[in-house]
Design a protein around this motif. Sequence first.
Motif: not given
Length: 596
Positions: A306-311, A405-411
């Motif tokens: 969820x928090x990991x934002x990757x190509x 709770x971590x989801x909103x920050x993982x834009x």
Amino acid sequence: MRTPLRPLARVLRARADGSNPDLIERENIHNRQQAMQERTHSRAAARLGLMAACFASFFVLIGVRMGHLANTEPMEPVASAPGAEIVAQRADIVDRNGRLLATNMTTHALYAHPHDMVDPKGTAQALAEIFPDLKADALERRFTDGRRFVWIRKVMSPEQMQLVHDIGDPGLLFGPREMRLYPNGNLLAHVLGGYSFGAEGVHSAEVIGTAGIEKAMDARLRDPAQGGEPLQLSIDLTVQATVEEVLQAGITALDAKGGAAIIMDVYSGEVIALASAPTFDPNNRPVPLIGKNDEASDSPLFNRAVQGVYELGSTFKIFAAAQAMELGLVNPDTLVDANAPMVWGKHRIKEFEGKNYGPLLTVTDVIGKSSNVGTASIALMIGGVRQQAFFKSLGLFDPLPIELVEAPGAKPLIPKKWPDIVTITASYGHGMSASPMHLAAAYAAIGNGGIYVKPTLIKQTAAAKGTRVLSEKVARDSVDMLRGVVTTGTASLAEVPGYEVGGKTGTADKPKRTGGYYKDKVINTFASVFPASAPRYVVLVTLDEPVDSTGPKPKRTAGWTAVPVTAEIIRRTAPLMGLRPKVELAQETTLTASSN
């Protein structure tokens, strides 16, 4: 007016009659005293009556109160000051089958009244032996610096409590309280998150969520109006345990830094399993990393799903093909330019290992061979404006609406400008970043016939409402293309007999913190749907810096890393989710009679 004691008229008559005038004064004095006595007696009688009535009322009130107390359950008195009451109750959390994931347990806190202690130094040393994380010297200083109250432990085990009791110092005191217990240990740690204490006293403490769904649903879990009704998740505990086991085995075998795995119902949006590794024990939540050189993803607390934002690389290519078919620009058999390299301004679009699949490929072969140039050609037909609108309809531009709770920050990370070169690179998953959960939800829209449904961790009792983003025919054709990637394309190792897996590989170079990309570090992803003939689930695996070292040359593509891990997850979890393998009957054998 008061009567005179010696009225003149009566005195004159008395003298005329020869009577003694002094008798008149004595008579009037007597009458006056008698009147005063009568008034005083009346007032005293009234006061006595009032006092008797008050005493009777008090006795009746006390009797009623005693009767009320005799007919009620005894309760510990609480402070009546506003905000002083501590609500410690918290609802359980269970999986979709009612199996316990989080509950409350009664334990005890340990505190001290130093002024009542007999041997502060000996007590400090004994406590340090029972609790290795405490220092005897520090405890002794706290016991002897004049404080009247010292917290020692917020929670402890029954065995530790008995050892403290055996010390026998009257200055050591115990306070009952509730704590949160996660009976499955590390299992589902990133979903549950953990707890901490809020408002607390010596006899109770407020249990609050500190991460994960415990914090996101904190109000629901603490709501007295819910009557202690458990919060039921969409997670299947057995499937979750299997996914975590396979994911960790894959990370170990491929010497990866970490990874994530998701199983999602394509129709309801329910997340059946969500795993991130490395993991932790929510019963003993570790301290976050705080070093300036530490990356957030290095912490076991980091939820890579969820928090990991990757190509996410070539997993995006199916979106370009699906949108172009939806717009009527192509069909599965349409030939597109795949002549590599493609030159666009100062940029050169190449294929993996310098291959050239051109000059032309069908749209189906573009996906099957994972052609960057072919996908770029399709994306240019679509155009940047329409491409952005489609990505947005798939939820790839916005934070996740999932209950963490971590989801909103993982834009997702989106380019500020969207020229043609971004249209090209975004079509094969470069130049923009999203989380594995974003990708799983987008693939679910392809698998369920073209409707985007929001992912959820709460068990659903009604049909999910979503937004149509593709026609049923385009979604069906897209699934067929994904199936071809497994049967004849880059994901042949994903074949699981009986379950018709379809999916798309994605290998993306890992970006450096200082800019640019590593040559030998990748993020590998395989996004799949199964069974392809009637999709039910999305299974997605992402691995951070994996490498297959079994051959003479290290292999770092998703086809050799994320794909076999996904296949093993499907092979082991499909029966647990009630899916029977589709048995392919052998071809009939024709018997020929012989004259011999």
